[in-house]
Design a protein around this motif. Structure first.
Motif: not given
Length: 350
Positions: A171-181
């Motif tokens: 669930s937390r993965l689905l909510d992650t924003p764009a990042d360095e990866y």
């Protein structure tokens, strides 16, 4: 080597080429057609997680999978330390581990066999099992960040996630924003890189049974079953409870390893001898070897109620499925589990 027959519900067929692993404590040579797997586990709560992880090392050594990472959704340092012990013992210390902070409260739900194994000492009062990671296990990367790093490195539609614990990290993965990866959001990244999520969760033959992996984080389970953007197949409570791993195998089939971290986990979890349902192993089996061992439901949708019950609605446009087994299938799967889990790795020496 086991032929991979993962027909993602009839949509495609992947054929494995032959490959072998050789050398003590080696990195397995992974065939280009090997299944790319990430395990999501609450290891330490129920010993079927340890058995499921053990299965994955056997598939890895056979060249059937590329185990990209192991994500943990049980709080505390012992689950990660135990996973490090298993990685090290099987000769794959390079497999990255992701952890959770502020997860579900589950420490007092059952005997923490991960802790029990980590505390085992030899006659010189030194740890019996070797570790590979240096520094504190609580400093490992949190699972959503590690997911993003690993997924961004993979080809499109190539990764299978096996979730045999709570849905919190997913669930937390689905909510992650764009990042360095990746410039993609979590949901976009999953849609691009993941082909299948196979969970051990839910119950469909008893509307009043609230399955453990769901009820420990109901909001996360609701989110994942509703919003996960790829095909989702779940092995529910009624499948694993019909297939019990026999204590006789634990007692008799591992003589090749006087001290085995999975066997010691099993022995510490409950008073021996006991047979244990293979809930999590069934999700691993489906993910790696495909549907031939099971009966797969029609396409549909799965929802989670406020109390944690799971409900399936047939829908030809849906991409949610669940597994069932009859008595003959259950016995066949049990025999397959025993043969696979108790197999001595080719490079193992006492």
């Amino acid at each position: 080597m086991i032929k991979n027959k993962l027909y993602l519900l009839g949509l495609f067929l992947l054929a494995l080429s032959s490959c072998t692993s050789s050398g003590k404590q080696q990195k397995t040579e992974v065939a280009s057609s090997a299944e790319k797997i990430i395990l999501e586990t609450d290891i330490g709560n129920d010993v079927d997680d340890a058995l499921a992880l053990d299965m994955l090392y056997k598939y890895l050594d056979a060249g059937d999978i590329d185990l990209l990472g192991i994500m943990i959704n049980k709080e505390g340092t012992y689950p990660a330390e135990y996973t490090d012990i298993m990685n090290t013992w099987y000769g794959h210390p390079q497999i990255p581990i992701g952890i959770i902070h502020d997860g579900a409260d589950c420490e007092n739900d059952a005997t923490n066999y991960a802790k029990a194994v980590c505390l085992i000492q030899d006659e010189n009062s030194k740890p019996t099992f070797k570790r590979s990671l240096k520094g504190g296990y609580d400093q490992l990367p949190e699972a959503p960040a590690l997911y993003r790093k690993l997924l961004a490195q993979q080809p499109d539609s190539s990764v299978t996630i096996i979730s045999v614990g709570f849905s919190t990290n997913l669930s937390r993965l689905l909510d992650t924003p764009a990042d360095e990866y990746s410039s993609l959001t979590g949901k976009e990244l999953v849609a691009k890189k993941v082909k299948l999520l196979c969970t051990m969760a839910g119950c469909f033959n008893n509307p009043e049974l609230y399955e453990y992996n769901v009820v420990k984080d109901i909001p996360a389970a609701k989110k994942v079953f509703t919003e996960w953007p790829t095909t989702l197949v779940t092995s529910p409570f009624e499948v694993g409870i019909a297939i019990n791993y026999p204590a006789t195998s634990i007692e008799n089939d591992f003589q090749w390893a006087p001290m085995h971290p999975m066997v010691e986990a099993y022995k510490s979890y409950q008073k021996m001898p006991y047979d244990r349902p293979t809930w999590d192993l069934t999700s691993v089996l489906y993910s790696v070897e495909g549907p031939s061992y099971f009966t797969v439901s029609p396409a549909g949708k799965i929802s989670v109620t406020d109390k944690g019950a799971t409900e399936f609605t047939p829908d030809a446009t849906g991409n949610r499925y669940y597994l069932t087994v009859d008595a003959a299938q259950a016995e066949n799967i049990k025999q397959h589990f025993v043969k696979l889990v108790s197999k001595q790795p080719a490079h193992f020496t006492k």
